[in-house]
Design a protein around this motif. Structure first.
Motif, PDB file in Angstrom:
ATOM      1  N   ALA A  10       0.880  -1.038  -0.098  1.00 16.28           N
ATOM      2  CA  ALA A  10      -0.018   0.125   0.006  1.00 16.28           C
ATOM      3  C   ALA A  10       0.968   1.248   0.103  1.00 16.28           C
ATOM      4  CB  ALA A  10      -0.993  -0.220   1.026  1.00 16.28           C
ATOM      5  N   LEU A  11       2.157   1.172   0.671  1.00 19.37           N
ATOM      6  CA  LEU A  11       2.968   2.351   0.664  1.00 19.37           C
ATOM      7  C   LEU A  11       3.065   2.812  -0.852  1.00 19.37           C
ATOM      8  CD1 LEU A  11       5.126   1.400   3.435  1.00 19.37           C
ATOM      9  CD2 LEU A  11       3.846   3.255   3.538  1.00 19.37           C
ATOM     10  N   LEU A  12       3.520   1.752  -1.728  1.00 17.04           N
ATOM     11  CA  LEU A  12       3.884   1.913  -3.014  1.00 17.04           C
ATOM     12  C   LEU A  12       2.763   2.484  -3.816  1.00 17.04           C
ATOM     13  CD1 LEU A  12       5.995  -1.204  -4.047  1.00 17.04           C
ATOM     14  CD2 LEU A  12       6.895   0.913  -3.135  1.00 17.04           C
ATOM     15  N   LEU A  13       1.596   2.326  -3.333  1.00 25.04           N
ATOM     16  CA  LEU A  13       0.329   2.842  -4.154  1.00 25.04           C
ATOM     17  C   LEU A  13      -0.330   3.897  -3.406  1.00 25.04           C
ATOM     18  CD1 LEU A  13      -0.963  -0.796  -5.053  1.00 25.04           C
ATOM     19  CD2 LEU A  13       0.383   0.653  -6.440  1.00 25.04           C
ATOM     20  N   PHE A  18       2.541   8.130  -8.572  1.00 26.37           N
ATOM     21  CA  PHE A  18       3.477   7.047  -8.489  1.00 26.37           C
ATOM     22  C   PHE A  18       2.778   5.939  -8.536  1.00 26.37           C
ATOM     23  CE2 PHE A  18       5.701   3.961  -6.143  1.00 26.37           C
ATOM     24  CZ  PHE A  18       6.995   3.830  -6.942  1.00 26.37           C
ATOM     25  N   ALA A  19       1.472   5.645  -8.219  1.00 30.26           N
ATOM     26  CA  ALA A  19       0.703   4.271  -8.683  1.00 30.26           C
ATOM     27  C   ALA A  19       0.363   4.312  -9.937  1.00 30.26           C
ATOM     28  CB  ALA A  19      -0.617   4.081  -8.034  1.00 30.26           C
ATOM     29  N   ASN A  20       0.181   5.295 -10.868  1.00 23.99           N
ATOM     30  CA  ASN A  20       0.233   5.389 -12.473  1.00 23.99           C
ATOM     31  C   ASN A  20       1.478   4.894 -13.067  1.00 23.99           C
ATOM     32  OD1 ASN A  20      -2.625   5.701 -12.260  1.00 23.99           O
ATOM     33  ND2 ASN A  20      -2.369   7.947 -12.720  1.00 23.99           N
ATOM     34  N   ALA A  21       2.461   5.566 -12.449  1.00 28.26           N
ATOM     35  CA  ALA A  21       3.849   5.214 -13.040  1.00 28.26           C
ATOM     36  C   ALA A  21       4.307   3.781 -12.806  1.00 28.26           C
ATOM     37  CB  ALA A  21       4.917   6.054 -12.610  1.00 28.26           C
ATOM     38  N   LEU A  22       3.968   3.275 -11.407  1.00 31.13           N
ATOM     39  CA  LEU A  22       4.243   1.746 -11.093  1.00 31.13           C
ATOM     40  C   LEU A  22       3.510   0.842 -12.067  1.00 31.13           C
ATOM     41  CD1 LEU A  22       5.890   0.243  -9.031  1.00 31.13           C
ATOM     42  CD2 LEU A  22       3.827   0.245  -7.809  1.00 31.13           C
ATOM     43  N   GLN A  23       2.250   1.072 -12.155  1.00 29.87           N
ATOM     44  CA  GLN A  23       1.203   0.305 -13.280  1.00 29.87           C
ATOM     45  C   GLN A  23       2.307   0.255 -14.583  1.00 29.87           C
ATOM     46  OE1 GLN A  23      -2.653   2.111 -13.284  1.00 29.87           O
ATOM     47  NE2 GLN A  23      -3.029   0.897 -11.206  1.00 29.87           N
ATOM     48  N   GLY A  24       2.483   1.118 -15.138  1.00 31.47           N
ATOM     49  CA  GLY A  24       3.644   0.951 -16.233  1.00 31.47           C
ATOM     50  C   GLY A  24       4.503   0.048 -16.340  1.00 31.47           C
ATOM     51  N   ILE A  25       5.117  -0.369 -15.274  1.00 29.71           N
ATOM     52  CA  ILE A  25       6.438  -1.341 -15.319  1.00 29.71           C
ATOM     53  C   ILE A  25       5.739  -2.760 -14.574  1.00 29.71           C
ATOM     54  CG2 ILE A  25       7.933   0.501 -15.207  1.00 29.71           C
ATOM     55  CD1 ILE A  25       8.430   0.044 -12.299  1.00 29.71           C
ATOM     56  N   MET A  26       4.631  -2.725 -14.015  1.00 23.69           N
ATOM     57  CA  MET A  26       4.109  -3.861 -13.462  1.00 23.69           C
ATOM     58  C   MET A  26       3.594  -4.915 -14.602  1.00 23.69           C
ATOM     59  SD  MET A  26       2.045  -2.982  -9.955  1.00 23.69           S
ATOM     60  CE  MET A  26       0.759  -2.012 -10.696  1.00 23.69           C
ATOM     61  N   VAL A  27       3.919  -6.172 -14.149  1.00 25.06           N
ATOM     62  CA  VAL A  27       3.452  -7.482 -15.140  1.00 25.06           C
ATOM     63  C   VAL A  27       2.633  -8.167 -14.419  1.00 25.06           C
ATOM     64  CG1 VAL A  27       4.113  -9.244 -16.459  1.00 25.06           C
ATOM     65  CG2 VAL A  27       5.627  -7.341 -16.565  1.00 25.06           C
ATOM     66  N   TYR A  28       1.340  -8.313 -14.703  1.00 22.91           N
ATOM     67  CA  TYR A  28       0.388  -9.351 -14.386  1.00 22.91           C
ATOM     68  C   TYR A  28       0.777 -10.731 -14.326  1.00 22.91           C
ATOM     69  CZ  TYR A  28      -4.021 -11.797 -13.295  1.00 22.91           C
ATOM     70  OH  TYR A  28      -4.815 -12.750 -12.997  1.00 22.91           O
ATOM     71  N   GLN A  29       0.790 -11.531 -13.314  1.00 23.26           N
ATOM     72  CA  GLN A  29       1.278 -12.926 -13.490  1.00 23.26           C
ATOM     73  C   GLN A  29       0.333 -13.880 -12.456  1.00 23.26           C
ATOM     74  OE1 GLN A  29       5.672 -12.361 -12.588  1.00 23.26           O
ATOM     75  NE2 GLN A  29       5.622 -13.775 -14.520  1.00 23.26           N
ATOM     76  N   MET A 109      12.218  -0.491 -12.020  1.00 17.84           N
ATOM     77  CA  MET A 109      12.081   0.109 -10.738  1.00 17.84           C
ATOM     78  C   MET A 109      13.176   1.101 -10.655  1.00 17.84           C
ATOM     79  SD  MET A 109      10.257   1.077  -8.152  1.00 17.84           S
ATOM     80  CE  MET A 109       8.788  -0.083  -7.619  1.00 17.84           C
ATOM     81  N   GLU A 110      14.527   0.684 -10.870  1.00 20.28           N
ATOM     82  CA  GLU A 110      15.621   1.604 -10.648  1.00 20.28           C
ATOM     83  C   GLU A 110      15.441   2.835 -11.699  1.00 20.28           C
ATOM     84  OE1 GLU A 110      18.991  -0.792 -10.764  1.00 20.28           O
ATOM     85  OE2 GLU A 110      18.719  -1.294  -8.529  1.00 20.28           O
ATOM     86  N   LYS A 111      15.183   2.259 -13.011  1.00 18.78           N
ATOM     87  CA  LYS A 111      14.991   3.312 -14.218  1.00 18.78           C
ATOM     88  C   LYS A 111      13.662   4.369 -13.661  1.00 18.78           C
ATOM     89  CE  LYS A 111      16.360   0.273 -17.969  1.00 18.78           C
ATOM     90  NZ  LYS A 111      15.628  -0.616 -18.916  1.00 18.78           N
ATOM     91  N   LEU A 112      12.674   3.816 -13.280  1.00 18.60           N
ATOM     92  CA  LEU A 112      11.532   4.825 -12.832  1.00 18.60           C
ATOM     93  C   LEU A 112      11.873   5.977 -11.853  1.00 18.60           C
ATOM     94  CD1 LEU A 112       8.586   5.326 -12.774  1.00 18.60           C
ATOM     95  CD2 LEU A 112       8.304   3.802 -11.215  1.00 18.60           C
ATOM     96  N   PHE A 113      12.952   5.312 -10.684  1.00 16.12           N
ATOM     97  CA  PHE A 113      13.673   6.237  -9.755  1.00 16.12           C
ATOM     98  C   PHE A 113      14.699   7.150 -10.399  1.00 16.12           C
ATOM     99  CE2 PHE A 113      12.757   3.060  -6.197  1.00 16.12           C
ATOM    100  CZ  PHE A 113      11.401   3.461  -6.116  1.00 16.12           C
ATOM    101  N   ARG A 121      11.332   8.429  -2.855  1.00 19.61           N
ATOM    102  CA  ARG A 121      10.651   8.482  -1.296  1.00 19.61           C
ATOM    103  C   ARG A 121       9.954   7.327  -1.229  1.00 19.61           C
ATOM    104  NH1 ARG A 121       5.827  10.162   0.703  1.00 19.61           N
ATOM    105  NH2 ARG A 121       5.956  10.950   2.881  1.00 19.61           N
ATOM    106  N   TYR A 122       9.239   6.815  -2.048  1.00 16.19           N
ATOM    107  CA  TYR A 122       8.271   5.816  -1.932  1.00 16.19           C
ATOM    108  C   TYR A 122       9.063   4.367  -1.767  1.00 16.19           C
ATOM    109  CZ  TYR A 122       4.701   9.033  -2.946  1.00 16.19           C
ATOM    110  OH  TYR A 122       3.892  10.109  -2.853  1.00 16.19           O
ATOM    111  N   GLY A 123      10.195   4.409  -2.605  1.00 16.32           N
ATOM    112  CA  GLY A 123      11.138   3.178  -2.481  1.00 16.32           C
ATOM    113  C   GLY A 123      11.575   3.173  -1.212  1.00 16.32           C
TER     114      GLY A 123
END
Length: 186
Positions: A10-13, A18-29, A109-113, A121-123
């Motif tokens: 939840a901290l990440l979202l 940031f949640a939108n940016a994170l969604q761009g690199i998440m892969v559903y599995q 994640m590192e590229k996003l940061f 900060r979220y990391g």
């Protein structure tokens, strides 16, 4: 569903941008029950945010299977030592139920940061939460009796007792299944 306040995913979202940016690199599995998301002896490249199901982190010592962590819905799971240090891990990650996750590769994640330093900060908050959980786990093992550890787990994660085998819970509590059975009987 997990209501645990130590809900590190939840901290990440927490921040919509940031949640939108994170969604761009998440892969559903999806992973079936008993699947190993990470195998000991390899470098862990992902952390997973659990959508549904439960997973555990464990290792083998003298042919004994030792559980060190459980994660369920809205929590994350990884082998943090390997993810951070980029070294081979002694830990495995196993799906204890059919599992649905969002996986994030550490390089993404590192590229996003790197591209958005304000997100670091979220990391940091995410890592602080993992650190707090590790300290609490060490305190639990060193300062509390088996009965107290059982009560703490029952308070923090009661759903585990309906969804996870007694042998894994006993291992997590650093007790035998017989001791767990006696504690539960009281």
């Amino acid at each position: 569903m997990n209501d645990d306040t130590s809900n590190n995913a939840a901290l990440l979202l927490e921040n919509p941008e940031f949640a939108n940016a994170l969604q761009g690199i998440m892969v559903y599995q999806k992973f079936p029950k008993h699947h190993l998301l990470h195998e000991a002896g390899s470098i862990c490249n992902h952390f997973h945010i659990i959508i549904s199901g439960i997973a555990r982190v464990f290792y083998f010592k003298e042919d004994k299977d030792i559980t060190v962590h459980f994660s369920a819905e809205k929590e994350s799971i990884t082998t943090i030592d390997s993810l951070i240090q980029r070294k081979k891990s002694k830990y495995n990650i196993e799906a204890l139920e059919d599992l649905e996750v969002f996986s994030v590769h550490i390089n993404d994640m590192e590229k996003l940061f790197e591209n958005n330093p304000k997100y670091e900060r979220y990391g940091r908050l995410f890592m602080q939460q993992i650190y707090i959980e590790l300290v609490e786990r060490i305190d639990d093992l060193q300062l509390h009796t088996a009965q107290e550890r059982y009560q703490t787990l029952l308070l923090k994660k009661p759903y585990l007792f309906q969804r996870v085998s007694s042998k894994h819970i006993a291992s997590f509590l650093s007790i035998t299944p017989e001791t767990l059975s006696r504690i539960r009987g009281k």
